[in-house]
Design an enzyme around this catalytic site. Sequence first.
Site, PDB file in Angstrom:
ATOM      1  N   CYS A   1       0.678  -1.287  -0.083  1.00  0.00           N
ATOM      2  CA  CYS A   1      -0.217  -0.115   0.601  1.00  0.00           C
ATOM      3  C   CYS A   1       0.735   1.253  -0.027  1.00  0.00           C
ATOM      4  O   CYS A   1       0.172   2.165  -0.190  1.00  0.00           O
ATOM      5  CB  CYS A   1      -0.933  -0.064   1.308  1.00  0.00           C
ATOM      6  SG  CYS A   1      -2.038  -1.665   1.111  1.00  0.00           S
TER       7      CYS A   1
ATOM      8  N   HIS B   1      -3.323   7.139   2.653  1.00  0.00           N
ATOM      9  CA  HIS B   1      -3.532   5.783   1.783  1.00  0.00           C
ATOM     10  C   HIS B   1      -5.466   5.615   2.900  1.00  0.00           C
ATOM     11  O   HIS B   1      -5.214   5.156   3.786  1.00  0.00           O
ATOM     12  CB  HIS B   1      -2.800   4.801   2.106  1.00  0.00           C
ATOM     13  CG  HIS B   1      -3.347   2.965   2.228  1.00  0.00           C
ATOM     14  ND1 HIS B   1      -3.494   3.076   0.496  1.00  0.00           N
ATOM     15  CD2 HIS B   1      -3.118   2.313   3.053  1.00  0.00           C
ATOM     16  CE1 HIS B   1      -4.104   1.808   0.899  1.00  0.00           C
ATOM     17  NE2 HIS B   1      -3.841   1.510   2.372  1.00  0.00           N
TER      18      HIS B   1
ATOM     19  N   ASN C   1     -10.281  -0.026   0.741  1.00  0.00           N
ATOM     20  CA  ASN C   1      -8.795  -0.503   0.436  1.00  0.00           C
ATOM     21  C   ASN C   1      -8.481  -0.943  -0.737  1.00  0.00           C
ATOM     22  O   ASN C   1      -8.134  -1.631  -1.082  1.00  0.00           O
ATOM     23  CB  ASN C   1      -8.508  -0.960   1.716  1.00  0.00           C
ATOM     24  CG  ASN C   1      -6.845  -1.240   1.548  1.00  0.00           C
ATOM     25  OD1 ASN C   1      -5.934  -0.587   0.504  1.00  0.00           O
ATOM     26  ND2 ASN C   1      -5.764  -1.430   2.789  1.00  0.00           N
TER      27      ASN C   1
HETATM   28  N1  ACO Z   1     -17.409  -8.824  10.239  1.00  0.00           N
HETATM   29  C1  ACO Z   1     -18.304  -8.536  12.576  1.00  0.00           C
HETATM   30  N2  ACO Z   1     -16.944  -8.931  13.098  1.00  0.00           N
HETATM   31  C2  ACO Z   1     -15.543  -9.201  12.770  1.00  0.00           C
HETATM   32  C3  ACO Z   1     -15.276  -9.053  11.319  1.00  0.00           C
HETATM   33  C4  ACO Z   1     -16.308  -8.787  10.555  1.00  0.00           C
HETATM   34  N3  ACO Z   1     -15.807  -8.242   9.277  1.00  0.00           N
HETATM   35  N4  ACO Z   1     -13.532  -9.143  11.309  1.00  0.00           N
HETATM   36  C5  ACO Z   1     -13.803  -8.742  12.911  1.00  0.00           C
HETATM   37  N5  ACO Z   1     -15.117  -9.102  13.606  1.00  0.00           N
HETATM   38  C6  ACO Z   1     -14.827  -8.769  14.681  1.00  0.00           C
HETATM   39  C7  ACO Z   1     -13.275 -10.077  16.116  1.00  0.00           C
HETATM   40  O1  ACO Z   1     -13.638 -11.788  15.311  1.00  0.00           O
HETATM   41  C8  ACO Z   1     -13.799 -10.323  17.090  1.00  0.00           C
HETATM   42  O2  ACO Z   1     -14.551 -10.480  17.777  1.00  0.00           O
HETATM   43  P1  ACO Z   1     -14.444 -11.185  19.325  1.00  0.00           P
HETATM   44  O3  ACO Z   1     -14.188 -10.050  20.164  1.00  0.00           O
HETATM   45  O4  ACO Z   1     -15.520 -12.007  19.738  1.00  0.00           O
HETATM   46  O5  ACO Z   1     -13.497 -12.171  18.952  1.00  0.00           O
HETATM   47  C9  ACO Z   1     -14.359  -8.681  17.270  1.00  0.00           C
HETATM   48  O6  ACO Z   1     -14.924  -8.039  15.729  1.00  0.00           O
HETATM   49  C10 ACO Z   1     -12.941  -7.590  16.828  1.00  0.00           C
HETATM   50  O7  ACO Z   1     -11.825  -7.983  16.376  1.00  0.00           O
HETATM   51  P2  ACO Z   1     -10.959  -7.210  15.604  1.00  0.00           P
HETATM   52  O8  ACO Z   1      -9.945  -7.226  15.154  1.00  0.00           O
HETATM   53  O9  ACO Z   1     -10.350  -6.855  17.040  1.00  0.00           O
HETATM   54  O10 ACO Z   1     -11.414  -5.243  15.438  1.00  0.00           O
HETATM   55  P3  ACO Z   1     -10.920  -4.274  15.565  1.00  0.00           P
HETATM   56  O11 ACO Z   1     -12.106  -3.589  16.381  1.00  0.00           O
HETATM   57  O12 ACO Z   1      -9.606  -4.015  15.907  1.00  0.00           O
HETATM   58  O13 ACO Z   1     -11.080  -3.934  14.025  1.00  0.00           O
HETATM   59  C11 ACO Z   1     -10.244  -3.702  11.711  1.00  0.00           C
HETATM   60  C12 ACO Z   1     -10.475  -4.795  12.836  1.00  0.00           C
HETATM   61  C13 ACO Z   1     -11.083  -3.243  11.337  1.00  0.00           C
HETATM   62  C14 ACO Z   1      -8.807  -4.498  10.839  1.00  0.00           C
HETATM   63  C15 ACO Z   1      -8.967  -3.134  12.582  1.00  0.00           C
HETATM   64  O14 ACO Z   1      -8.425  -3.751  13.237  1.00  0.00           O
HETATM   65  C16 ACO Z   1      -7.818  -1.341  11.487  1.00  0.00           C
HETATM   66  O15 ACO Z   1      -8.214  -1.111  11.237  1.00  0.00           O
HETATM   67  N6  ACO Z   1      -6.999  -2.233  11.907  1.00  0.00           N
HETATM   68  C17 ACO Z   1      -5.333  -1.859  10.853  1.00  0.00           C
HETATM   69  C18 ACO Z   1      -5.857  -2.958   9.498  1.00  0.00           C
HETATM   70  C19 ACO Z   1      -5.322  -1.407   7.548  1.00  0.00           C
HETATM   71  O16 ACO Z   1      -5.435  -0.710   7.964  1.00  0.00           O
HETATM   72  N7  ACO Z   1      -5.074  -2.355   6.729  1.00  0.00           N
HETATM   73  C20 ACO Z   1      -4.585  -2.503   5.510  1.00  0.00           C
HETATM   74  C21 ACO Z   1      -2.906  -2.234   5.722  1.00  0.00           C
HETATM   75  S1  ACO Z   1      -2.243  -1.742   3.769  1.00  0.00           S
HETATM   76  C22 ACO Z   1      -1.778  -2.648   3.176  1.00  0.00           C
HETATM   77  O17 ACO Z   1      -0.559  -3.270   2.870  1.00  0.00           O
HETATM   78  C23 ACO Z   1      -2.479  -4.020   2.496  1.00  0.00           C
END
Ligand code: ACO
Length: 329
Positions: A114, A255, A285
């Site tokens: 990214c 990004h 993304n």
């Molecule tokens: N739908 C419903 N529930 C979900 C989903 C979904 N799609 N995905 C995860 N959950 C659940 C999990 O299982 C977890 O449940 P649990 O508490 O029962 O275990 C709960 O939701 C919370 O999960 P987290 O992973 O802690 O969720 P978080 O609040 O951290 O949000 C997210 C996840 C949106 C991915 C966040 O961590 C984020 O934005 N991280 C940055 C990611 C990013 O930007 N990546 C791209 C980088 S660019 C590249 O190089 C490709």
Amino acid sequence: MTNIGVSIIGSGSAIPEISLDNQQLSQIVETSDEWISSRTGISKRQLVNTTESLCSLATQASRAALGQASILPKDIDLIILATSTPDDLFGTACKIQWELGAEKAVAFDITVACSGFLFALVTGSQFIRNGVYQNVLLIGADILSRWIDWEDRRTCVLFGDGAGAVVLQASESDRLLGFELRSDGSQNSCLSLSYQPQEKKIIEGVTVTQGTYQPIAMNGKEVYRFVVQKVPEAIEKALFKANIDVDKLDWLLLHQANQRILDAVASRLNIPSQKVISNLQNYGNTSAASIPLALDEAVRKGMVNSGDIIAASGFGAGLSWGAVIFQWN
Ligand code: ACO
């Protein structure tokens, strides 16, 4: 020797055909529009159909950028394609060069996930600054839908496909004002699309490994923590090098990973939300495509105007991140 400046003189983008909204995703994995919208800001994403390719999307975005810049393909000296999802692992830039009819251009791919477009922007500008090339086409394009595990709700809701491009040109005044690029391989496992080898004995005593790439795997929490800490620092360093105060910025162009990341970075830098460019609601993304795609939309909507100062920042797998301060057009 007189200094040669760099200007960004045109942008273009290409969006694939198929639209997949959060409601449709909730029929594939256990998720909901409410979860995806509130945690990421994404409502839908566009995906390539079976006839589109990385080459076709990138070529379409490039033609639009060349049109806006009023540059003919034959006048391009260099094409850099930032992608992690080439049609061909040997590279896709040469095929784009041929499709465009840019016969004179040297063409190569770079892979920095990214952050790819930002790294390509800095790389391309060096060829202009040292006087080797006049016109450089930069493309950021990715088809991450090829490498998503469509049963993994933690990742499949985040990504989309797309392409964006800009044209750089040598100019008297320098509009690429400052940059900062960074890498940290110690956190490499946080985000990967890695090769999984399988041993294959080809003759007695000689075993090679032949495998395939595994779908995207991500530790979302770690990536979030890293971005919110490192990206504001990189932007501050680039601003320092550009000798520009943060309140002189017209736009923050991050990004497009997650609206919560955009908000957190803007808040740490005290940049008001009306200066933050965001289109991830419609595309998710799109990896290396996201910055030029968001820039192109903002330019074509008349939001970004000639002379506006933009802080752009890319971040992602590697881990890698960087910031560039530039003046549009
Ligand atoms: N739908 C419903 N529930 C979900 C989903 C979904 N799609 N995905 C995860 N959950 C659940 C999990 O299982 C977890 O449940 P649990 O508490 O029962 O275990 C709960 O939701 C919370 O999960 P987290 O992973 O802690 O969720 P978080 O609040 O951290 O949000 C997210 C996840 C949106 C991915 C966040 O961590 C984020 O934005 N991280 C940055 C990611 C990013 O930007 N990546 C791209 C980088 S660019 C590249 O190089 C490709």
